[in-house]
Design a protein around this motif. Structure first.
Motif: not given
Ligand SMILES: Cc1ncc(COP(=O)(O)O)c(C=O)c1O
Length: 413
Positions: A148-150, A159-175, A177-182
């Motif tokens: 599970r994502l920390d 928040t360390a550097d949002p203005d230099r961040t282009a995008l976030v990518s987090v999978m909805a569920a892992n292929n 071990i099946g963990t569902v992400q928040p």
């Protein structure tokens, strides 16, 4: 008799989807053609788009950008959204230098950072890593022992550097071990900092209620062949206000974001599969979760030293069972199950064929021998209690043999 426990790799087409697919394959027409056949094909593809949009909870069919599958949709999201925020890359300035392009034209400052989870599918992580050649900075957010994502680490990185961040990518569920992400929390935080969010929902689609508009992400990857549609068609569900740089240039189909002649048969079959996977989702997911738990309990009883990977219960996909069998090699277990009539997997099919420890388990803090000792069993709509019980009956002997083979080859227990 063969029993299929590898639905996360690809799931067979049910008869109604196969009928819709083959009927459409008999018709020849390019939906961009102006004649009657072309226009009829255009209507069928737009109907399919509407059905897919409904199944994924898009606010309008225009948000469904059809692709050749999950890999392409992930590449379009990662590369296209990063290039959108780093428009000068490849021209006079680049993202790493932060220089203005020549010619005096002002463009927005580069945003080289990409935040991804440590257990993304290679279609996301490799695409992000490829961008480092253009100046991208890839930040991998750690996961806990269950995958599970920390969230605290994610918030700190964002928040360390949002203005230099282009995008976030987090999978909805892992292929694996099946963990569902928040994912809704991930999206809310990124939105607060005006950073676009992509989620790879390839494994979650058809297993969990998924509503693109409600989850609050900007882009979401889905693919047909994991839900009983054909291989070779998928979609990037994409907010209407986003225009990522295309990965495929050409005739300008699909909002000019993804060129290429549209696959009418694929889209029609994808729509049929998506409609039936989501129409009875609670019942289907409930049925599979009950079988999943029967299999988990049975494995734990039959092989007490086996360890479940990922969380139990609601935190994992209803069709996913993944265990570490200490002292066994994953591939040896596959051969054992295969010989006994069961199709299983050691992890992700995309990296199968090469015997490597699971990157996902390593990211969860497991050591290498453990990350090589795993087996994934993924269920489908046709899986029955009898299938599960047959596998459980065959399991102890398969594990004993795999352990013996491991000891003979010197693998640590
Ligand atoms: C999480 C995830 N993303 C992306 C993909 C790639 O999808 P496709 O096979 O449609 O290219 C897969 C396939 O295994 C997957 O499990």
């Amino acid at each position: 008799m063969r029993t299929y426990f590898d639905h996360a790799a690809t799931s067979p087409m049910p008869p109604d989807v196969l009928d819709a697919y083959t009927a459409e394959l008999r018709r020849a027409a390019n939906p961009s053609s102006l004649h009657a056949e072309g226009q009829a094909a255009r209507m069928r593809i737009e109907q399919a788009r509407e059905d897919i949009a409904r199944a994924v909870g898009a606010s309008t069919p225009a948000e469904v950008v059809l692709t050749s599958g999950g890999t392409e949709a992930d590449n379009l999201a990662i590369k296209g959204l990063w290039r959108l925020r780093n428009a000068d890359v490849g021209s006079a300035g680049d993202a790493s230098s932060g220089e203005e392009p020549s010619g005096g034209e002002h463009s927005s400052p580069p945003r080289p950072r990409i935040l991804i989870s440590a257990i993304e599918h290679p279609a996301v992580s490799e695409a992000a890593d490829w961008l480092t050649g253009l100046g991208a900075e890839v930040v991998r957010i750690p996961v806990d022992a269950d995958g599970r994502l920390d969230l605290a680490a994610y918030e700190a990185a964002l928040t360390a550097d949002p203005d230099r961040t282009a995008l976030v990518s987090v999978m909805a569920a892992n292929n694996e071990i099946g963990t569902v992400q928040p994912i809704a929390e991930v999206a809310a935080l990124a939105r607060a900092h005006r950073v676009p969010v992509h989620t790879d929902a390839v494994q979650a689609f058809g297993q969990l209620p998924l509503d693109f508009a409600a989850v609050g992400v900007d882009a979401m990857t889905v693919t047909a062949h994991k839900i009983g549609g054909p291989v070779g068609i998928g979609a990037l569900v994409l907010g209407r206000d986003l225009a990522p740089e295309p990965v495929l240039h050409g005739g300008g189909q699909e909002r000019s974001v993804r060129s290429g002649t549209l696959d009418v048969a694929g889209a029609v079959a994808f729509a049929a599969a998506a409609t039936s996977a989501t129409a009875d989702l609670p019942a289907r997911a409930g049925h599979m979760a009950a079988l999943r738990d029967r299999l988990i309990d049975g494995i734990t009883a039959a092989v007490p030293e086996a360890e479940l990977s990922g969380p139990p219960g609601a935190g994992r996909l209803p069709n996913n069972v993944h265990f570490v069998f200490p002292g066994c090699e994953g591939d040896t277990l596959i051969f054992g199950f295969d010989a006994a009539g069961f199709a299983t997997s050691a992890g992700s099919a995309c990296s199968a064929g090469v015997s490597r420890p699971s990157e996902v388990l390593l990211a969860c803090g497991r050591d290498e021998p453990t990350a090589r000792a795993c087996q994934r069993f993924t269920l489908g709509p046709e899986t029955s209690e009898a299938d599960v019980d047959r596998l459980l009956a065959a399991l102890p002997e398969i594990v004993v043999r795999a352990r013996r083979a491991g000891m003979a080859s010197g693998a640590p227990a």
